[in-house]
Design a protein around this motif. Structure first.
Motif, PDB file in Angstrom:
ATOM      1  N   SER A   5      59.893  31.318  54.217  1.00  0.00           N
ATOM      2  CA  SER A   5      60.879  30.799  53.264  1.00  0.00           C
ATOM      3  C   SER A   5      60.724  31.433  51.888  1.00  0.00           C
ATOM      4  CB  SER A   5      60.771  29.284  53.159  1.00  0.00           C
ATOM      5  OG  SER A   5      59.522  28.925  52.613  1.00  0.00           O
ATOM      6  N   GLU A   6      59.537  31.990  51.592  1.00  0.00           N
ATOM      7  CA  GLU A   6      59.305  32.625  50.303  1.00  0.00           C
ATOM      8  C   GLU A   6      59.838  34.054  50.260  1.00  0.00           C
ATOM      9  OE1 GLU A   6      55.156  32.299  49.451  1.00  0.00           O
ATOM     10  OE2 GLU A   6      55.140  30.154  49.826  1.00  0.00           O
ATOM     11  N   LEU A   7      60.030  34.678  51.418  1.00  0.00           N
ATOM     12  CA  LEU A   7      60.534  36.050  51.460  1.00  0.00           C
ATOM     13  C   LEU A   7      62.043  36.054  51.294  1.00  0.00           C
ATOM     14  CD1 LEU A   7      58.518  37.442  54.483  1.00  0.00           C
ATOM     15  CD2 LEU A   7      58.095  37.895  52.077  1.00  0.00           C
ATOM     16  N   PRO A   8      62.534  37.029  50.567  1.00  0.00           N
ATOM     17  CA  PRO A   8      63.995  37.119  50.443  1.00  0.00           C
ATOM     18  C   PRO A   8      64.638  37.390  51.804  1.00  0.00           C
ATOM     19  CG  PRO A   8      62.891  38.584  48.894  1.00  0.00           C
ATOM     20  CD  PRO A   8      61.843  38.019  49.798  1.00  0.00           C
ATOM     21  N   ARG A   9      65.656  36.637  52.129  1.00  0.00           N
ATOM     22  CA  ARG A   9      66.341  36.785  53.414  1.00  0.00           C
ATOM     23  C   ARG A   9      66.933  38.184  53.587  1.00  0.00           C
ATOM     24  NH1 ARG A   9      64.307  32.933  56.284  1.00  0.00           N
ATOM     25  NH2 ARG A   9      64.544  30.890  55.370  1.00  0.00           N
ATOM     26  N   ILE A  10      67.368  38.809  52.515  1.00  0.00           N
ATOM     27  CA  ILE A  10      67.957  40.157  52.604  1.00  0.00           C
ATOM     28  C   ILE A  10      66.908  41.155  53.087  1.00  0.00           C
ATOM     29  CG2 ILE A  10      68.911  42.057  51.246  1.00  0.00           C
ATOM     30  CD1 ILE A  10      70.276  39.936  49.503  1.00  0.00           C
ATOM     31  N   LYS A  11      65.687  41.058  52.573  1.00  0.00           N
ATOM     32  CA  LYS A  11      64.613  41.966  52.999  1.00  0.00           C
ATOM     33  C   LYS A  11      64.297  41.788  54.482  1.00  0.00           C
ATOM     34  CE  LYS A  11      63.590  44.262  49.332  1.00  0.00           C
ATOM     35  NZ  LYS A  11      63.838  45.692  49.317  1.00  0.00           N
ATOM     36  N   ILE A  12      64.324  40.555  54.941  1.00  0.00           N
ATOM     37  CA  ILE A  12      64.064  40.301  56.358  1.00  0.00           C
ATOM     38  C   ILE A  12      65.151  40.948  57.207  1.00  0.00           C
ATOM     39  CG2 ILE A  12      63.947  38.510  58.134  1.00  0.00           C
ATOM     40  CD1 ILE A  12      62.633  36.702  56.012  1.00  0.00           C
ATOM     41  N   LYS A  13      66.404  40.821  56.809  1.00  0.00           N
ATOM     42  CA  LYS A  13      67.525  41.428  57.541  1.00  0.00           C
ATOM     43  C   LYS A  13      67.404  42.952  57.536  1.00  0.00           C
ATOM     44  CE  LYS A  13      70.134  38.236  59.199  1.00  0.00           C
ATOM     45  NZ  LYS A  13      70.190  38.109  60.641  1.00  0.00           N
ATOM     46  N   GLU A  14      67.051  43.535  56.388  1.00  0.00           N
ATOM     47  CA  GLU A  14      66.883  44.990  56.305  1.00  0.00           C
ATOM     48  C   GLU A  14      65.776  45.465  57.242  1.00  0.00           C
ATOM     49  OE1 GLU A  14      66.132  45.988  52.245  1.00  0.00           O
ATOM     50  OE2 GLU A  14      68.191  45.582  51.611  1.00  0.00           O
ATOM     51  N   ASP A  15      64.710  44.715  57.299  1.00  0.00           N
ATOM     52  CA  ASP A  15      63.579  45.084  58.143  1.00  0.00           C
ATOM     53  C   ASP A  15      63.907  44.950  59.622  1.00  0.00           C
ATOM     54  OD1 ASP A  15      60.764  45.892  58.299  1.00  0.00           O
ATOM     55  OD2 ASP A  15      60.513  43.909  59.230  1.00  0.00           O
ATOM     56  N   GLU A  16      64.753  43.996  59.995  1.00  0.00           N
ATOM     57  CA  GLU A  16      65.096  43.758  61.403  1.00  0.00           C
ATOM     58  C   GLU A  16      65.743  44.968  62.065  1.00  0.00           C
ATOM     59  OE1 GLU A  16      67.544  40.289  61.562  1.00  0.00           O
ATOM     60  OE2 GLU A  16      65.838  38.923  61.566  1.00  0.00           O
ATOM     61  N   GLN A  17      66.425  45.795  61.297  1.00  0.00           N
ATOM     62  CA  GLN A  17      67.095  46.952  61.905  1.00  0.00           C
ATOM     63  C   GLN A  17      66.100  47.960  62.481  1.00  0.00           C
ATOM     64  OE1 GLN A  17      69.352  49.363  59.181  1.00  0.00           O
ATOM     65  NE2 GLN A  17      67.734  49.323  57.640  1.00  0.00           N
ATOM     66  N   TRP A  18      64.846  47.893  62.057  1.00  0.00           N
ATOM     67  CA  TRP A  18      63.828  48.823  62.542  1.00  0.00           C
ATOM     68  C   TRP A  18      62.942  48.222  63.632  1.00  0.00           C
ATOM     69  CZ3 TRP A  18      65.232  53.338  60.995  1.00  0.00           C
ATOM     70  CH2 TRP A  18      65.863  53.488  59.780  1.00  0.00           C
ATOM     71  N   ASP A  19      63.173  46.976  64.003  1.00  0.00           N
ATOM     72  CA  ASP A  19      62.358  46.344  65.043  1.00  0.00           C
ATOM     73  C   ASP A  19      62.472  47.124  66.356  1.00  0.00           C
ATOM     74  OD1 ASP A  19      61.610  44.426  63.286  1.00  0.00           O
ATOM     75  OD2 ASP A  19      62.776  42.798  64.174  1.00  0.00           O
TER      76      ASP A  19
END
Length: 128
Positions: A5-19
């Motif tokens: 919850s402390e991480l920005p949601r946008i950063k999580i979405k950006e990172d998901e594209q490389w999973d």
């Protein structure tokens, strides 16, 4: 409270594209295909070092003259070559007949150039 919850949601979405993807950074002039090919062969080099250090025991060396060190490394190299050649020869036990079949694996182009020498008919026709 979860850390997510402390991480920005946008950063999580950006990172998901490389999973699930793996990338390579290099400073060479090689093509992407060649970089991938070279890296995919890297495991065999690591395995060779593991075999020479462990199974064949290249190290530790307690020799004090250059000639003995060279002889030790030479013997270990020959042992590794014999190990690899034996690894190329497979014995397959057929479950129904119980027969054992020997197969030789040909990996490189130079191996494939001499494959005819492994045929039983070749030696019978040329020596008999």
């Amino acid at each position: 409270m979860p850390i997510v919850s402390e991480l920005p949601r946008i950063k999580i979405k950006e990172d998901e594209q490389w999973d699930g993807l793996k990338g390579y950074l290099t400073n060479t002039e090689l093509s992407p295909q060649e970089v991938y090919h070279q890296y995919s062969c890297f495991w065999s080099i690591e395995r060779a070092f593991r075999i020479t250090k462990g199974t064949i025991e290249v190290r530790p060396m307690f020799h004090f003259t250059e000639r003995r060190i060279e002889a030790h490394v030479c013997i270990c190299f020959v042992a590794y070559k014999v190990y690899k050649e034996l690894e190329r020869i497979l014995k397959i036990n057929l479950p129904i007949s119980g027969q054992t079949v020997n197969k030789t694996m040909f990996f490189t182009e130079s191996h494939k150039e001499i494959v005819f020498l492994f045929d039983d008919d070749f030696w019978e026709n040329h020596l008999g």
